[in-house]
Design a protein around this motif. Structure first.
Motif, PDB file in Angstrom:
ATOM      1  N   LYS A   1       0.700  -1.349   0.077  1.00 53.05           N
ATOM      2  CA  LYS A   1      -0.085  -0.088   0.014  1.00 53.05           C
ATOM      3  C   LYS A   1       0.789   1.319   0.100  1.00 53.05           C
ATOM      4  N   THR A   2       1.869   1.312   0.853  1.00 54.38           N
ATOM      5  CA  THR A   2       2.642   2.397   1.018  1.00 54.38           C
ATOM      6  C   THR A   2       3.960   2.426   0.041  1.00 54.38           C
ATOM      7  N   GLY A   3       4.367   1.349  -0.572  1.00 53.17           N
ATOM      8  CA  GLY A   3       5.251   1.192  -1.545  1.00 53.17           C
ATOM      9  C   GLY A   3       6.672   1.433  -0.750  1.00 53.17           C
ATOM     10  N   THR A   4       6.730   0.953   0.436  1.00 48.21           N
ATOM     11  CA  THR A   4       8.043   1.064   1.350  1.00 48.21           C
ATOM     12  C   THR A   4       8.135  -0.169   2.059  1.00 48.21           C
ATOM     13  N   GLY A   5       9.221  -0.272   2.668  1.00 45.38           N
ATOM     14  CA  GLY A   5       9.617  -1.473   3.433  1.00 45.38           C
ATOM     15  C   GLY A   5       8.795  -1.384   4.751  1.00 45.38           C
ATOM     16  N   VAL A   6       7.935  -2.253   5.115  1.00 46.81           N
ATOM     17  CA  VAL A   6       7.175  -2.476   6.245  1.00 46.81           C
ATOM     18  C   VAL A   6       7.469  -4.192   6.476  1.00 46.81           C
ATOM     19  N   TYR A   7       7.747  -4.149   7.882  1.00 42.15           N
ATOM     20  CA  TYR A   7       7.814  -5.560   8.234  1.00 42.15           C
ATOM     21  C   TYR A   7       7.111  -5.776   9.764  1.00 42.15           C
ATOM     22  N   GLN A   8       7.178  -7.075  10.185  1.00 45.00           N
ATOM     23  CA  GLN A   8       6.458  -7.078  11.610  1.00 45.00           C
ATOM     24  C   GLN A   8       7.452  -7.314  12.595  1.00 45.00           C
ATOM     25  N   SER A   9       7.742  -6.509  13.625  1.00 43.23           N
ATOM     26  CA  SER A   9       8.548  -6.621  14.636  1.00 43.23           C
ATOM     27  C   SER A   9       7.849  -7.575  15.572  1.00 43.23           C
ATOM     28  N   ARG A  10       8.714  -8.556  16.101  1.00 48.84           N
ATOM     29  CA  ARG A  10       8.170  -9.709  17.009  1.00 48.84           C
ATOM     30  C   ARG A  10       7.968  -9.015  18.462  1.00 48.84           C
ATOM     31  N   THR A  11       8.215  -7.608  18.580  1.00 49.48           N
ATOM     32  CA  THR A  11       8.232  -6.880  20.062  1.00 49.48           C
ATOM     33  C   THR A  11       7.271  -5.546  19.853  1.00 49.48           C
ATOM     34  N   ARG A  12       7.267  -4.975  18.590  1.00 44.55           N
ATOM     35  CA  ARG A  12       6.836  -3.766  18.466  1.00 44.55           C
ATOM     36  C   ARG A  12       5.665  -3.910  17.752  1.00 44.55           C
ATOM     37  N   GLY A  13       5.301  -4.815  16.881  1.00 45.72           N
ATOM     38  CA  GLY A  13       4.239  -4.661  15.821  1.00 45.72           C
ATOM     39  C   GLY A  13       4.719  -4.420  14.672  1.00 45.72           C
ATOM     40  N   LEU A  14       3.798  -3.401  13.798  1.00 46.36           N
ATOM     41  CA  LEU A  14       4.296  -3.070  12.500  1.00 46.36           C
ATOM     42  C   LEU A  14       5.522  -2.388  12.828  1.00 46.36           C
ATOM     43  N   TRP A  15       6.444  -2.305  11.788  1.00 45.90           N
ATOM     44  CA  TRP A  15       7.834  -1.762  11.842  1.00 45.90           C
ATOM     45  C   TRP A  15       8.059  -1.049  10.433  1.00 45.90           C
ATOM     46  N   TYR A  16       7.907   0.080  10.317  1.00 46.29           N
ATOM     47  CA  TYR A  16       7.874   1.074   9.223  1.00 46.29           C
ATOM     48  C   TYR A  16       9.444   1.445   9.215  1.00 46.29           C
ATOM     49  N   LYS A  17      10.169   0.545   8.379  1.00 47.86           N
ATOM     50  CA  LYS A  17      11.677   0.755   8.444  1.00 47.86           C
ATOM     51  C   LYS A  17      11.971   2.178   8.022  1.00 47.86           C
ATOM     52  N   GLY A  18      12.739   2.638   9.098  1.00 46.65           N
ATOM     53  CA  GLY A  18      13.387   4.121   8.808  1.00 46.65           C
ATOM     54  C   GLY A  18      12.590   5.323   9.189  1.00 46.65           C
ATOM     55  N   ALA A  19      11.501   4.807   9.686  1.00 47.65           N
ATOM     56  CA  ALA A  19      10.403   5.954  10.401  1.00 47.65           C
ATOM     57  C   ALA A  19      11.032   6.860  11.181  1.00 47.65           C
ATOM     58  N   THR A  20      11.910   6.519  12.070  1.00 47.79           N
ATOM     59  CA  THR A  20      12.575   7.129  12.932  1.00 47.79           C
ATOM     60  C   THR A  20      13.984   7.448  12.665  1.00 47.79           C
ATOM     61  N   SER A  21      14.762   6.631  12.088  1.00 44.97           N
ATOM     62  CA  SER A  21      16.034   6.829  11.599  1.00 44.97           C
ATOM     63  C   SER A  21      16.499   7.675  10.283  1.00 44.97           C
ATOM     64  N   GLY A  22      15.281   7.537   9.570  1.00 40.96           N
ATOM     65  CA  GLY A  22      15.613   8.146   8.200  1.00 40.96           C
ATOM     66  C   GLY A  22      15.884   7.311   7.361  1.00 40.96           C
ATOM     67  N   ALA A  23      16.467   6.113   7.489  1.00 42.18           N
ATOM     68  CA  ALA A  23      16.923   4.876   6.639  1.00 42.18           C
ATOM     69  C   ALA A  23      15.874   4.256   5.948  1.00 42.18           C
ATOM     70  N   THR A  24      15.083   4.845   5.137  1.00 40.76           N
ATOM     71  CA  THR A  24      13.783   4.197   4.697  1.00 40.76           C
ATOM     72  C   THR A  24      14.176   3.560   3.522  1.00 40.76           C
ATOM     73  N   GLN A  25      12.990   2.649   3.193  1.00 44.66           N
ATOM     74  CA  GLN A  25      13.323   1.811   1.914  1.00 44.66           C
ATOM     75  C   GLN A  25      12.274   1.894   0.809  1.00 44.66           C
ATOM     76  N   THR A  26      12.499   2.203  -0.373  1.00 38.98           N
ATOM     77  CA  THR A  26      11.661   1.906  -1.467  1.00 38.98           C
ATOM     78  C   THR A  26      11.287   0.623  -1.966  1.00 38.98           C
ATOM     79  N   LEU A  27      10.172   0.043  -1.878  1.00 37.12           N
ATOM     80  CA  LEU A  27       9.743  -0.971  -2.210  1.00 37.12           C
ATOM     81  C   LEU A  27       9.930  -1.288  -3.806  1.00 37.12           C
ATOM     82  N   LEU A  28      10.568  -2.225  -4.303  1.00 35.14           N
ATOM     83  CA  LEU A  28      10.651  -2.520  -5.590  1.00 35.14           C
ATOM     84  C   LEU A  28       9.990  -3.927  -6.230  1.00 35.14           C
ATOM     85  N   ASN A  29      10.219  -4.794  -5.088  1.00 33.17           N
ATOM     86  CA  ASN A  29       9.496  -6.162  -5.613  1.00 33.17           C
ATOM     87  C   ASN A  29       9.201  -6.969  -4.478  1.00 33.17           C
TER      88      ASN A  29
END
Length: 860
Positions: A233-261
């Motif tokens: 949906k967002t076209g970004t790297g989103v994963y499932q943290s086993r402790t924090r739930g949905l993990w939007y990669k780079g949301a706090t650090s700025g090291a985001t990911q653009t989803l390609l495939n």
């Protein structure tokens, strides 16, 4: 598994379809594919075609798969049988048409059915066909796919159940959404995609490998159905943290990911996310990957992009970015040097230089390595091929570079003739049908461009002479790709570096005993004493050369035999210091076989370096490597050049065993020879290297016997692991047919081979006819291999015709002879007048006086 489809005629947009590896594009034609699909990779799309020409044009354009209707496919099957099945699909229509497509000889990779999903799922013919198709793997790997095109949003449970029997579901885009919950009449695309996923984890998560655009692993994470849907949906790297739930990669650090495939592995129990990593990197340690820092081309690309943005003052790379002419010149220079490289090491080194400058050119233009790889992938999808000829100016340049050598140089040896397709065959000459000039040409070896080799080796020798160990370590890193802390291993050697299995150790021990016995018998231990006239006694006695250097080729190879052949005669001779040099393995160690031999022969040092730098280190000495008095051992053309340069430098004071060229063998065979044995001996030498030369002199042999030998050469060579080398060396070699043994031995003596093998009746009777040869192998049961390893003779032999004037390495190679003379008063009185007369004739009065002053006293 779900496969999205879109229909351009309905104005559908591609948006999230870009994340999928397979997309069916309906109503996209040869006329509009560029405007619809854009400039991005077209390898993910399946396009329909109605004829062969359109299909081939679309395939050449990089479209991943072309879909035909069933009748068209059956009509044009023979016209497209050169196209990989991986690139072809067929719309079968109804399940009743399955039997029709099964009659095709060229089965495609995709079959598309249409109809109600639930009904098709219950059709035993479809299910049986789907299961069997999955087992019938494609020639290039991968499974064939059976797809069902639906006209409505399917239930997620139905997608899952169909996947279990190898049925994929093609869902038009109008039934897909990224909303959750999905709108009425639609399904969430992420949930639909994950309906085929499998997990055995209690938490329901899926291992997910995250890779960059070049498929380099960045890290391992976990995904859930929800995280995959959110990522799409967002076209970004989103994963499932086993402790924090949905993990939007780079949301706090700025090291985001653009989803390609996004895709599954082959068992659908793990995912792969291909992303473009932004910011400092994927890992929390500020590296791109969780598996450590980048290396190789990835590291080079990163550095170059950084240099382009902010290059240090005075940086060479910055100069290249700012001077396009210099950069272009360096690319052309390095390309030329790569074309001229001969050895594996040189090719790798020059290729690395060219890649550096080429990627610098790309980065200057804003082109990434990923962009290059995308173009490579696109070009690999082309069906039609160009002739591939070079542009005229480059063809002319190459032709000019291959003009005949100047008249002062010797003519090149005969060039290989074309052989029948795939057949490994030697050239053929008949002594009765060739001129004296042609016979003389057969005696010549391929020309070695010594001036070019010398120019490359001289800087290496100078560097080692001037900077010692530091230069050796640098050159080892450059040529052997090994960073070493030290240049030498000193005796006594640790047991750990000599660990061998008992079978190998026993083989080395037996070879050692045989070689030692033969070389010990050669030792000159008696003083030669001759009284040339009364009162004048002359003598000659042997003394070992004190310090000798032994060069053992190697690196990735294991060559204990060369260590034995050089070390044993040095030990027998009594050399006080034996320095053995051999290239290190990739991990920096020396093969245990060579270390074991070094221990047995009493080596004092093992130099962990190869090539010209090892020769230079032994010739001149360094801080840790002793200077030697003589260097022996085989090697490539760079080693040979280094030995000759060192010997010619009077400030070096070192001698060598002999010059050397490529390895060679001459086999004399008669009518009673065994064709299999003859062929095996020729091939044992041909596998040494592409520049090896083998010669068969056929003495009085019939056409039938010669044909048997030729057949054995082809059959045996085809089974060899090094057949690619043999395919290069055998066509440069030849058979010469002569009338009898006398003519054969005359030619052999003129050729002066390194190895001479006699496959003739009463072979020992021919030994008196041998005038020039490095070593002779007498009879059918004396293969060259025995001399190479363990019979007792030495395998370090003169090549390139040098057996006319050089012996092979032997015990006397490692000794020098000293003469002495002792005269009594009576002897000097008898000889004095002769010496004085000769000294007077030469005008050397001091010489005359040294005798006259003594004789005057004797004759008072």
């Amino acid at each position: 598994m779900i496969i999205p489809a879109f229909d351009e005629s309905n104005g559908s947009q591609k948006d999230f379809l870009a994340f999928f590896s397979d997309v069916l594009a309906e109503n996209v034609t040869i006329a509009n594919y560029e405007s619809v699909l854009g400039n991005d990779s077209k390898a993910t799309y399946w396009l329909c075609a109605s004829n062969v020409d359109d299909a081939l044009k679309l395939l050449d354009a990089g479209v991943g798969k072309i879909i035909f209707n069933l009748d068209t496919y059956l009509q044009i099957e023979n016209d497209i049988n050169h196209v990989s099945p991986q690139r072809l699909g067929v719309v079968v229509g109804s399940s009743q048409s399955l039997s029709k497509i099964q009659q095709a000889a060229h089965q495609p990779s995709v079959y598309i059915l249409a109809g109600d999903l639930a009904t098709i799922a219950q059709d035993s013919n479809v299910v049986e066909f789907a299961v069997s198709a999955k087992k019938n793997l494609l020639p290039e790997g991968g499974a064939r796919r059976i797809c069902v095109l639906t006209d409505r949003a399917p239930q997620l449970e139905l997608i899952s159940s169909l996947d279990k029997v190898n049925l994929d579901v093609i869902v038009p885009k109008q039934f897909l959404t990224t909303s959750s919950p999905a709108e009425s009449g639609k399904i969430n695309i992420g949930q639909a995609f994950m309906a085929s996923a499998i997990t055995d984890r209690a938490d329901g998560l899926y291992p997910t490998m995250v890779v960059d655009e070049r498929k380099v692993a960045l890290g391992l994470v976990y995904s859930s159905v929800e995280s995959v849907a959110e990522s799409i949906k967002t076209g970004t790297g989103v994963y499932q943290s086993r402790t924090r739930g949905l993990w939007y990669k780079g949301a706090t650090s700025g090291a985001t990911q653009t989803l390609l495939n996004v895709q599954f592995d082959c068992d659908a129990d793990a995912l792969q996310f291909t992303v473009r990593q932004n910011g400092s990197g994927f890992c929390h340690l500020n590296t791109k990957s969780c598996f450590g820092a980048e290396s190789g081309i990835s590291a080079l690309e990163k550095t170059l992009f950084q240099r382009k943005q902010n290059a240090p003052e005075g940086s060479y790379t910055a100069r290249l970015f700012n001077d396009a002419k210099l950069l272009n010149a360096k690319i052309m220079e390095e390309a030329e040097e790569l074309c001229e490289a001969n050895t594996k090491e040189d090719v790798a080194w020059e290729a690395a230089d060219l890649i550096y400058f080429a990627i610098t050119r790309c980065v200057a233009a804003g082109v990434s390595v990923s962009d290059i790889e995308k173009n490579l992938d696109k070009k690999s999808l082309k069906i039609s091929r160009r002739p591939g000829n070079a542009k005229p100016k480059w063809e002319a340049a190459q032709n000019n570079s291959e003009k005949p050598a100047a008249p002062a140089q010797p003519a090149a040896a005969p060039q290989p003739v074309a052989t029948e397709s795939g057949r490994i065959k030697m050239n053929y000459h008949d002594a009765t049908k060739i001129s004296s000039k042609e016979r003389a040409d057969l005696l010549k070896r391929p020309i070695i461009n010594s001036s070019d080799i010398m120019s490359r080796v001289t800087p290496i020798i100078n560097a080692v002479r001037e900077r010692g160990d530091a230069a050796v370590l640098e050159l080892t890193a450059k040529f052997d790709r090994v960073q070493l802390p030290t240049t030498v291993i000193k005796a006594p050697f640790s047991p750990e570096c000599m660990q061998l299995d008992e079978k190998t150790k026993a083989a080395i021990d037996q070879a050692y005993d045989n070689i030692y016995k033969f070389h010990d018998a050669q030792m000159d231990r008696e003083t030669l004493v001759v009284e040339t006239m009364p009162g004048v006694v002359c003598s000659r006695f042997a003394r070992p050369i004190e310090k000798v250097g032994l060069y053992v080729p190697g690196g990735t190879a294991v060559l204990p035999s060369s260590a034995l052949m050089l070390g044993i005669p040095a030990k027998v001779a009594g050399c006080k210091q034996i320095v053995l040099a051999t290239p290190p393995r990739p991990d920096g160690s020396i093969v245990p076989d060579v270390m074991y031999v070094a221990h047995k022969v009493g080596a004092t040092h093992v130099v962990t370096a190869g090539g010209a730098q090892a020769v230079a280190a032994m010739a001149y000495g360094t801080e840790t490597i002793p200077k030697v008095d003589k260097i022996c051992g085989p090697g490539n053309q760079y080693v040979t050049a280094a030995k000759m340069l060192a010997q010619n430098d009077s400030s070096c004071l070192v001698s060598i065993d002999m010059p050397a060229g490529p390895s060679e063998v001459l086999v004399v065979a008669d009518q009673n020879s065994n064709p299999a044995y003859v062929a095996s001996d020729l091939l044992s030498q041909a596998e040494h290297g592409a520049d090896s030369q083998v010669v068969l002199v056929a003495a009085g042999i019939t056409d039938e016997k010669l044909a048997e030998i030729e057949e054995q050469i082809h059959v045996q060579a085809s089974r060899l692991p090094r057949v690619d080398i043999v395919r290069q060396s055998i066509p440069k070699s030849y058979t010469l047919r002569v009338a009898n043994l006398s003519e054969a031995m005359d030619f052999s003596n003129d050729y002066a081979p390194e190895h001479l093998i006699l496959h003739i009746d009463n072979a020992e009777d021919a030994i008196p006819l041998v005038q020039n040869a490095g070593s002779v192998f007498v009879g059918a049961y004396s293969p060259e291999s025995c001399g190479d390893y363990a019979s007792g003779t030495n395998h370090t032999l003169p090549t390139y015709g040098y057996s006319r004037m050089y012996s092979g390495v032997n015990t006397l190679t490692f000794v020098k002879h000293i003469t002495s003379q002792q005269l009594t008063a009576d002897g000097l009185n008898r000889l004095g007048d002769t010496v004085m007369q000769l000294a007077e004739r030469e005008g050397l009065e001091a010489h005359r006086n040294a005798v006259a002053i003594r004789v005057a006293d004797l004759r008072k």
